[in-house]
Design a protein around this motif. Structure first.
Motif, short mmCIF file in Angstrom:
data_model
loop_
_atom_site.label_atom_id
_atom_site.label_comp_id
_atom_site.label_asym_id
_atom_site.label_seq_id
_atom_site.Cartn_x
_atom_site.Cartn_y
_atom_site.Cartn_z
N THR A 607 0.84 -1.20 0.00
CA THR A 607 0.00 0.00 0.00
C THR A 607 0.88 1.25 0.00
O THR A 607 1.84 1.34 0.77
CB THR A 607 -0.90 0.01 1.23
OG1 THR A 607 -1.73 -1.15 1.20
CG2 THR A 607 -1.77 1.25 1.26
N GLY A 608 0.54 2.18 -0.91
CA GLY A 608 1.26 3.46 -0.98
C GLY A 608 2.55 3.38 -1.75
O GLY A 608 3.32 4.34 -1.76
N GLY A 610 2.79 3.11 -5.04
CA GLY A 610 2.70 3.81 -6.35
C GLY A 610 1.99 3.00 -7.42
O GLY A 610 2.17 3.30 -8.62
N LYS A 611 1.17 2.03 -7.07
CA LYS A 611 0.49 1.21 -8.08
C LYS A 611 -0.50 2.04 -8.89
O LYS A 611 -0.50 2.02 -10.13
CB LYS A 611 -0.27 0.05 -7.37
CG LYS A 611 0.63 -0.88 -6.57
CD LYS A 611 -0.13 -2.03 -6.01
CE LYS A 611 -1.09 -1.62 -4.90
NZ LYS A 611 -0.41 -1.15 -3.68
N THR A 612 -1.36 2.76 -8.17
CA THR A 612 -2.37 3.58 -8.87
C THR A 612 -1.70 4.67 -9.70
O THR A 612 -2.17 5.02 -10.79
CB THR A 612 -3.32 4.21 -7.83
OG1 THR A 612 -3.86 3.18 -7.01
CG2 THR A 612 -4.45 4.96 -8.50
N HIS A 613 -0.60 5.17 -9.18
CA HIS A 613 0.11 6.23 -9.92
C HIS A 613 0.58 5.71 -11.28
O HIS A 613 0.46 6.40 -12.29
CB HIS A 613 1.32 6.70 -9.09
CG HIS A 613 2.08 7.82 -9.73
ND1 HIS A 613 1.72 9.15 -9.61
CD2 HIS A 613 3.19 7.80 -10.51
CE1 HIS A 613 2.57 9.90 -10.28
NE2 HIS A 613 3.49 9.09 -10.85
N SER A 719 -7.71 0.64 -1.30
CA SER A 719 -6.39 0.04 -1.05
C SER A 719 -6.49 -1.46 -0.79
O SER A 719 -5.48 -2.16 -0.87
CB SER A 719 -5.72 0.72 0.16
OG SER A 719 -5.51 2.07 -0.10
N1 LIG Z 1 6.64 7.33 -9.36
C1 LIG Z 1 6.06 8.18 -8.52
N2 LIG Z 1 6.42 9.43 -8.62
C2 LIG Z 1 5.86 10.33 -7.79
N3 LIG Z 1 4.96 10.06 -6.84
C3 LIG Z 1 4.57 8.80 -6.70
C4 LIG Z 1 5.09 7.81 -7.53
N4 LIG Z 1 4.53 6.68 -7.18
C5 LIG Z 1 3.67 6.96 -6.17
N5 LIG Z 1 3.69 8.21 -5.87
C6 LIG Z 1 2.91 8.86 -4.85
O1 LIG Z 1 2.88 8.04 -3.70
C7 LIG Z 1 1.61 8.03 -3.13
C8 LIG Z 1 1.04 6.66 -3.07
O2 LIG Z 1 0.90 6.17 -4.31
P1 LIG Z 1 -0.30 5.26 -4.77
O3 LIG Z 1 -1.56 5.68 -4.18
O4 LIG Z 1 -0.23 5.10 -6.22
O5 LIG Z 1 0.11 3.90 -4.05
P2 LIG Z 1 -0.72 2.53 -4.10
O6 LIG Z 1 0.22 1.50 -4.11
O7 LIG Z 1 -1.68 2.64 -5.22
O8 LIG Z 1 -1.57 2.62 -2.75
P3 LIG Z 1 -2.85 1.72 -2.43
O9 LIG Z 1 -2.50 0.30 -2.39
O10 LIG Z 1 -3.27 2.19 -1.14
O11 LIG Z 1 -3.76 2.04 -3.53
C9 LIG Z 1 0.74 8.87 -3.98
O12 LIG Z 1 0.63 10.12 -3.40
C10 LIG Z 1 1.46 8.94 -5.27
O13 LIG Z 1 1.25 10.12 -5.91
#
Ligand SMILES: Nc1ncnc2c1ncn2[C@@H]1O[C@H](COP(=O)(O)OP(=O)(O)OP(=O)(O)O)[C@@H](O)[C@H]1O
Length: 922
Positions: A607-608, A610-613, A719
């Motif tokens: 979690t967090g 950067g998957k969604t990013h 998440s």
């Molecule tokens: N490559 C990147 N460059 C800049 N910011 C990033 C990058 N990857 C992730 N982030 C930032 O880190 C934070 C968490 O990212 P994100 O929500 O995509 O994680 P996740 O794995 O999708 O979380 P979850 O499992 O809770 O959905 C976000 O604020 C996102 O903007």
């Protein structure tokens, strides 16, 4: 008022005249008895004639036309009565002696009482004459002597005295004085028009008796009359002021008042002089006739009595006259009033007339203006008419001129025609003659030409023979050419056939191209693992190094010596790598979808991390920050657009969520029943057709909104759930009619953290267990696929069931492994990387061998050959789309085709599905 004295004078004159007449009558009666009378008459006649003769000489026959040479006493008196002849004669002798001689005829015409005026005029001329005589010291006579009954002898005496004066004057050259009796000139005043002298003279004449007693008696009478007259005219001036009264002629009132005084007193002074003259004359007469004096004295006494009677009568008459004068005055006043009234009436009439005149004048002015306007208008019309007349005249002249010109032209034409006619006639005659001559010569020519034609026919026959031989040769040549052309057509048909076969082989080449392309992709590994590290949120990072294919983590140890662990993947992306760079290696998989492959791209990580990013991009993404989903769909539509001439694609979208092993359609509010899952797909889920990237984005927005609603209700559920965007592609080849099916799953997995560490309970524990279970099932499926086991455990979780068609042997799978670089996430990072490495190691086990084995070298050579063959086929395809125009290009195409056939042998691992090969059903 002026008429009054005249009337009185005339009346008095009449009275006196009557008196004198009676007196003379008595004297004549007395003298007629005597001898003396005849002598006197004769002598008087002689003297009269002499006087008349002299006067006629002086004034001329014209001026003295009324005076005969030997006139009678009456004629003599009548001719001299107006005094004109006398005054004229005197003025001849003494110029200017009588300053003004009144001509009787003109005055008589003006005044109504001609007789009275004549008497007055006579009196005035005569009086002036007498006054002038007195100035010259000559004897005078009484004015009444010129009247009937007057004493003509005194007149004659006076004229003869004047004659003597003239003669003396002529002799003495103007120094002569008559009789020495020169008197002062101022003794007698000149007689004026309104002078009362006539009355006095009348009285004087009445007293003009030859005897001196008679004169005294006359003076007495005058004195007696004077008091009564003064009594009657009380307040008047005495006789001594008479001269001043005569001078003041302008004061008429005074003069009127003085009339009576003058009448009574007269001019005593002048009377004395007259009497003196009379006495002189009487003395003369008395010396000649002494016997008569006694008779005269007796007569004078009688006359005295008669005079008194006459004066009484005069007084009566005078009172009557005064009464009449008053009446006349009243009548005058009345007439004055009447005149004033008449004047007022006349004034009114005059005003009326003036007004009428003004009106008439205004009317006349208005009519004048109107006339002028009419005149101006008429003038304008006249001018206009004149202009029109001029125009008409000009037009007439012009038409006349035209007519003349036309006539002249017609005449010319007629003359020309006549000439032409004559000429034609002449030419005709000439031509006839010429034709006659030509006819003769032509007959001769035809004869000659006939001979020539015969010769030509002979020549033509020879030519025809030559042509026949040439036609035969040509026919033979044509048959040869036909054969040659048929051979060429056959040859061309063969060439065309080869081109057609080449064209049909193009589709095969394209297919081979796709196969080779996918074989290249296959050689890269069916399951590819890319590792991405997001930027560190604080300074303590656990990532020590990231290169293209490996990532190294710092592993702290208890002995203080930090270790380092390196993981190898297909690609590793550091925190500064952009979204476009990440997608660049993903792009070939999108093309495979349109070629009929199933593709699965999923993001894995805690979690967090950067998957969604990576998959969707940040909130409110821009063109640069959009994630793989958007970019993959954009490429999908781009390639389909490029291939629209050969393949028609039908693209549909599905969006699902798996939470706690429950599948939910994010494009619908209804929950999908689990029983419907048949292991490979979700047929009850909405499958929405899309035409463009915008359609997909709007659907993704809808799905994210639905997911967000659930997250609000379920406390950040996003998440802890898996989201899956699935795009199904159905293509139809427009040339071959074959169909192609492909799909791509874009999966954003839930967080991969382990339950034991998270130390959660209840719902969270349940969520974590479901997540771990599904992820473990995914790992098992991947592991089974890598080991090529008979059984692939897809049914262990909903996730693997959903991704079954994309995790099979003919699918291509890409896993993005995300790492949170923070040190506190190190354990999870290592766990994630170990999982990813296991996936990657298993699939790319050959890669491991790739370092030393001959198989790797062989595969690399195959890849190189395939790339060369692919490039060559691309060129061939390009040339085929734009075929060469000349026949010489055909051998090149053939050689390319043969080389392609050779190189296509190498691709053998996996074959894309077509309709018959596809085992997937929706
Ligand atoms: N490559 C990147 N460059 C800049 N910011 C990033 C990058 N990857 C992730 N982030 C930032 O880190 C934070 C968490 O990212 P994100 O929500 O995509 O994680 P996740 O794995 O999708 O979380 P979850 O499992 O809770 O959905 C976000 O604020 C996102 O903007």
């Amino acid at each position: 008022m002026a008429a009054f004295p005249l009337n009185v004078i005339s009346m008095v004159e009449n009275v006196l005249h009557k008196y004198d007449e009676r007196l003379d009558q008595r004297l004549d009666e007395r003298l007629s008895d005597t001898h003396f009378a005849s002598r006197k008459a004769k002598e008087a006649s002689l003297r009269r004639n002499e006087a008349a003769k002299w006067l006629r000489n002086m004034v001329g026959t014209v001026g003295g036309r009324d005076l005969p040479a030997e006139p009678s006493e009456e004629d003599f008196m009548a001719a001299l009565r107006n005094g004109i002849i006398l005054c004229s004669a005197l003025n001849k002798i003494q110029p200017g002696a009588v300053p003004k001689v009144v001509e009787a005829p003109s005055d008589a015409d003006v005044l109504p009482d001609g007789k009275a005026l004549s008497v007055y005029q006579y009196f005035e001329n005569v009086r002036n004459f007498l006054v002038a005589l007195e100035r010259l010291g000559l004897p005078t006579f009484e004015t009444s002597d010129l009247e009937q009954g007057g004493i003509s002898s005194r007149v004659v005496n006076c004229i003869l005295a004047l004659k003597s004066y003239n003669e003396g004057k002529l002799i003495t050259n103007g120094l002569w004085r008559y009789g020495g009796n020169v008197r002062a000139s101022n003794l007698i005043k000149p007689v004026m028009s309104k002078d009362p002298e006539p009355l006095k003279e009348s009285f004087s004449s009445a007293n003009s008796d030859p005897s001196h007693e008679h004169c005294e008696e006359q003076n007495k009478i005058t004195q007696e009359y004077k008091p009564s007259s003064e009594a009657h005219n009380s307040g008047l001036k005495p006789a001594s002021d008479d001269e001043e009264m005569v001078d003041n002629e302008d004061v008429e009132a005074k003069q009127e008042k003085c009339d009576n005084v003058k009448y009574n007193a007269g001019e005593e002074r002048s009377s004395k002089h007259l009497k003196q003259l009379e006495l002189d004359q009487q003395r003369k007469e008395s010396s000649e006739f002494p016997k008569q004096q006694d008779l005269v004295e007796q007569e004078n006494e009688k006359n005295k009595i008669l005079k008194q009677q006459l004066l009484a009568q005069i007084e009566n008459k005078r009172s009557e006259l005064l009464k009449q004068q008053q009446l006349i005055q009243q009548e005058n006043e009345r007439s004055m009033l009447l005149k004033q009234q008449e004047l007022a009436q006349l004034e009114n009439k005059r005003n009326d007339l003036l007004k009428q005149q003004q009106l008439v004048q205004q009317e006349s002015e208005r009519s004048e203006v109107w006339k002028q306007q009419q005149l101006a208008q008429l003038e304008n019309e006249r001018v206009e008419l004149t202009k029109q007349q001029q125009i008409v005249q000009q037009e007439k002249e012009r038409s006349e001129l035209l007519k003349q010109q036309q006539l002249a032209q017609l005449e010319n034409e007629r003359m020309q025609l006549l000439e032409e006619h004559q000429l034609v006639q002449q030419q005709k005659n000439e031509r006839i003659n010429l034709l006659k001559q030509q006819l003769l010569s032509q007959q001769e020519k035809e004869r000659i030409q006939l001979l020539k034609q015969q010769q030509l026919v002979e020549q033509h026959k020879e030519s025809i023979q030559e042509l026949k031989s040439m036609v035969y040769q040509t026919k033979t040549g044509m048959e040869f050419l036909q054969k040659k052309h048929q051979e060429e057509i056959i040859h061309l048909g063969k060439q065309l056939h080869s081109i057609a076969s080449a064209a049909s082989g193009y589709q095969r080449i394209l297919e081979e191209n796709r196969k080779l392309y996918n074989q290249v992709q296959d050689l890269k590994g069916n399951i590819r693992v890319y590792c991405r590290v997001r930027p560190c949120h604080h300074n303590q990072t656990s990532v020590s190094n990231i290169d293209e294919g490996s990532i190294s983590l710092i592993i702290p140890s208890k002995n203080g010596k930090d270790g380092k662990k390196t993981f190898t993947f297909n690609r590793c992306f550091g925190p500064n790598v952009t979204q476009a760079e990440v997608f660049a290696d993903t792009q070939p998989l999108i093309r495979s979808v349109l070629d009929g492959y199933n593709v699965c791209i999923f993001a894995y990580g805690q979690t967090g991390s950067g998957k969604t990013h990576t998959m969707s991009g940040p909130n409110n993404p821009t063109e640069e920050t959009v994630g793989v989903n958007y970019r993959a769909l954009r490429d999908l539509f781009l390639i389909s657009e490029q291939r629209k001439d050969t393949i028609h694609y039908d693209i549909r979208v599905q969006m699902l969520e798996i939470y706690n092993e429950t599948v939910r359609d994010l494009l619908s509010t209804d929950e999908i029943r689990n029983s419907s899952l048949n292991g490979i797909n979700v047929p009850d889920a909405n499958l929405v057709p899309v035409q463009s990237t915008a359609d997909v984005l709007s659907l993704m927005d809808l799905g994210f909104k639905n997911r967000a609603v659930s997250a609000t209700a379920m406390n950040d559920r996003s998440s802890r759930s898996h989201s899956c965007l699935t795009v199904h592609v159905h293509g139809k080849d427009l040339t071959s009619g074959k169909t192609i099916r492909g799909s791509i799953h874009l999966v954003d997995l839930a967080g991969s953290e382990r339950v034991d560490k998270s130390e959660v309970t209840g719902d969270r524990l349940k969520e974590a267990q479901h997540i771990n279970k599904s992820l473990a099932a995914l790992g098992d499926v991947i592991s089974s696929l890598a080991q090529k086991q008979q059984h692939i455990p897809y049914r262990n979780s909903k996730l693997t069931q959903l991704l079954q068609d994309s995790l099979g042997g003919q699918a291509k799978t890409l896993m993005f492994v995300h790492i949170a670089p923070e040190q506190d996430a190190l354990v999870e990072s290592i766990s994630t990387l170990k999982f990813a490495e296991r996936v990657s190691t298993i699939e790319l086990g050959a890669a491991k061998v790739n370092k030393d084995s001959a198989d790797v070298k062989e595969l690399k050579e195959q890849i190189a050959n395939l790339k060369a063959a692919l490039a060559q086929k691309d060129e061939e395809a390009e040339q085929f789309q734009h075929p060469p125009s000349s026949k010489s290009d055909l051998p090149v195409l053939k050689s390319q085709l043969s080389s392609t056939t050779v190189s296509s042998k190498s691709g053998s691992r996996k074959i894309p599905r077509d309709d018959s090969a596809s085992s997937l059903e929706v």
